[in-house]
Design a protein around this motif. Structure first.
Motif, PDB file in Angstrom:
ATOM      1  N   THR A 159       1.217  -4.894  -9.301  1.00  0.00           N
ATOM      2  CA  THR A 159       1.116  -5.658 -10.482  1.00  0.00           C
ATOM      3  C   THR A 159      -0.005  -6.952  -9.888  1.00  0.00           C
ATOM      4  OG1 THR A 159       2.966  -7.124  -9.788  1.00  0.00           O
ATOM      5  CG2 THR A 159       3.357  -5.150 -11.214  1.00  0.00           C
ATOM      6  N   PRO A 160      -0.481  -7.570 -10.645  1.00  0.00           N
ATOM      7  CA  PRO A 160      -1.147  -8.901 -10.255  1.00  0.00           C
ATOM      8  C   PRO A 160      -0.247  -9.772  -9.345  1.00  0.00           C
ATOM      9  CG  PRO A 160      -1.567  -8.592 -12.605  1.00  0.00           C
ATOM     10  CD  PRO A 160      -0.461  -7.465 -12.418  1.00  0.00           C
ATOM     11  N   HIS A 161       1.037  -9.725  -9.817  1.00  0.00           N
ATOM     12  CA  HIS A 161       2.056 -10.730  -8.802  1.00  0.00           C
ATOM     13  C   HIS A 161       1.879 -10.064  -7.303  1.00  0.00           C
ATOM     14  CE1 HIS A 161       3.488 -11.950 -12.625  1.00  0.00           C
ATOM     15  NE2 HIS A 161       3.659 -12.977 -11.946  1.00  0.00           N
ATOM     16  N   ASP A 162       1.985  -8.504  -7.122  1.00  0.00           N
ATOM     17  CA  ASP A 162       1.707  -7.856  -5.870  1.00  0.00           C
ATOM     18  C   ASP A 162       0.533  -8.518  -5.158  1.00  0.00           C
ATOM     19  OD1 ASP A 162       4.058  -6.441  -6.182  1.00  0.00           O
ATOM     20  OD2 ASP A 162       3.147  -5.038  -7.467  1.00  0.00           O
ATOM     21  N   TYR A 163      -0.591  -8.408  -5.668  1.00  0.00           N
ATOM     22  CA  TYR A 163      -1.691  -8.893  -5.258  1.00  0.00           C
ATOM     23  C   TYR A 163      -1.765 -10.315  -4.810  1.00  0.00           C
ATOM     24  CZ  TYR A 163      -3.888  -4.428  -6.655  1.00  0.00           C
ATOM     25  OH  TYR A 163      -3.978  -3.001  -7.071  1.00  0.00           O
ATOM     26  N   ALA A 164      -1.344 -10.910  -5.562  1.00  0.00           N
ATOM     27  CA  ALA A 164      -0.991 -12.325  -5.439  1.00  0.00           C
ATOM     28  C   ALA A 164      -0.414 -12.819  -4.154  1.00  0.00           C
ATOM     29  CB  ALA A 164      -0.884 -13.133  -6.644  1.00  0.00           C
TER      30      ALA A 164
ATOM     31  N   LEU B 293      -1.669 -14.473  -0.441  1.00  0.00           N
ATOM     32  CA  LEU B 293      -0.860 -15.355   0.135  1.00  0.00           C
ATOM     33  C   LEU B 293      -0.201 -14.995   1.629  1.00  0.00           C
ATOM     34  CD1 LEU B 293       1.035 -17.028  -2.858  1.00  0.00           C
ATOM     35  CD2 LEU B 293      -0.810 -18.073  -1.690  1.00  0.00           C
ATOM     36  N   ALA B 294       0.248 -13.781   1.740  1.00  0.00           N
ATOM     37  CA  ALA B 294       0.903 -13.454   3.081  1.00  0.00           C
ATOM     38  C   ALA B 294      -0.132 -13.235   4.129  1.00  0.00           C
ATOM     39  CB  ALA B 294       1.613 -12.130   2.851  1.00  0.00           C
ATOM     40  N   LEU B 295      -1.428 -12.884   3.606  1.00  0.00           N
ATOM     41  CA  LEU B 295      -2.659 -12.739   4.597  1.00  0.00           C
ATOM     42  C   LEU B 295      -3.182 -14.090   5.085  1.00  0.00           C
ATOM     43  CD1 LEU B 295      -4.494  -9.526   3.042  1.00  0.00           C
ATOM     44  CD2 LEU B 295      -3.157  -9.957   5.181  1.00  0.00           C
TER      45      LEU B 295
ATOM     46  N   LEU C   9       0.991  -1.199   0.009  1.00  0.00           N
ATOM     47  CA  LEU C   9      -0.001  -0.053  -0.073  1.00  0.00           C
ATOM     48  C   LEU C   9       0.737   1.162  -0.024  1.00  0.00           C
ATOM     49  CD1 LEU C   9      -2.597  -1.139   2.387  1.00  0.00           C
ATOM     50  CD2 LEU C   9      -2.925  -0.748   0.106  1.00  0.00           C
ATOM     51  N   TRP C  10       2.195   1.391   0.853  1.00  0.00           N
ATOM     52  CA  TRP C  10       3.181   2.363   0.715  1.00  0.00           C
ATOM     53  C   TRP C  10       3.528   2.418  -0.617  1.00  0.00           C
ATOM     54  CZ3 TRP C  10       4.123   5.316   5.001  1.00  0.00           C
ATOM     55  CH2 TRP C  10       5.218   6.182   4.843  1.00  0.00           C
ATOM     56  N   LEU C  11       3.873   1.276  -1.173  1.00  0.00           N
ATOM     57  CA  LEU C  11       4.489   1.439  -2.601  1.00  0.00           C
ATOM     58  C   LEU C  11       3.489   2.220  -3.574  1.00  0.00           C
ATOM     59  CD1 LEU C  11       6.756   0.433  -4.639  1.00  0.00           C
ATOM     60  CD2 LEU C  11       5.207  -1.535  -5.030  1.00  0.00           C
TER      61      LEU C  11
END
Length: 109
Positions: free
Chosen positions: A86-91, A95-97, A75-77
């Motif tokens: 990117t979609p990779h950021d969201y994915a 996964l982290a959550l 979110l800071w980024l």
């Protein structure tokens, strides 16, 4: 501690750490005022104190906290650095959550 309070605590803790690290980065990388180191130190002290409010053992708190940190950093980024996610950021955030939830919400033993 209920799930909503725990989630908010994780995310506020992450925000305090990121602010505490971002301000010295501004000083060192962008030549901003050394005075920014004072709120940075206060933010990192707040971060350390917030970690003590988590109900789980320290190691488990740190492990689960990582998921919140990843999401807040992304979110800071997006909103501070102005970089599109990117979609990779969201994915990765999803996964982290999931990992955070598995660790933080496990049954008491």
């Amino acid at each position: 501690m209920d799930i909503l309070k725990l989630a908010v605590l994780f995310f506020v803790t992450a925000l305090a750490e990121i602010v505490g690290c971002y301000l010295p980065w501004l000083v060192l990388k962008q030549g901003k005022s050394m005075w920014l180191l004072i709120p940075a130190a206060l933010s990192l002290a707040l971060f350390a104190w917030l970690l003590t409010l988590h109900p789980a053992a320290a190691g488990r708190t740190y492990a689960a906290y990582g998921g919140a940190y990843i999401c807040v950093a992304l979110l800071w980024l997006r909103f501070v650095d102005g970089v599109a996610l990117t979609p990779h950021d969201y994915a990765g955030a999803a996964l982290a959550l999931v990992g955070m939830a598995i660790i933080a919400l496990q049954p008491s033993q």
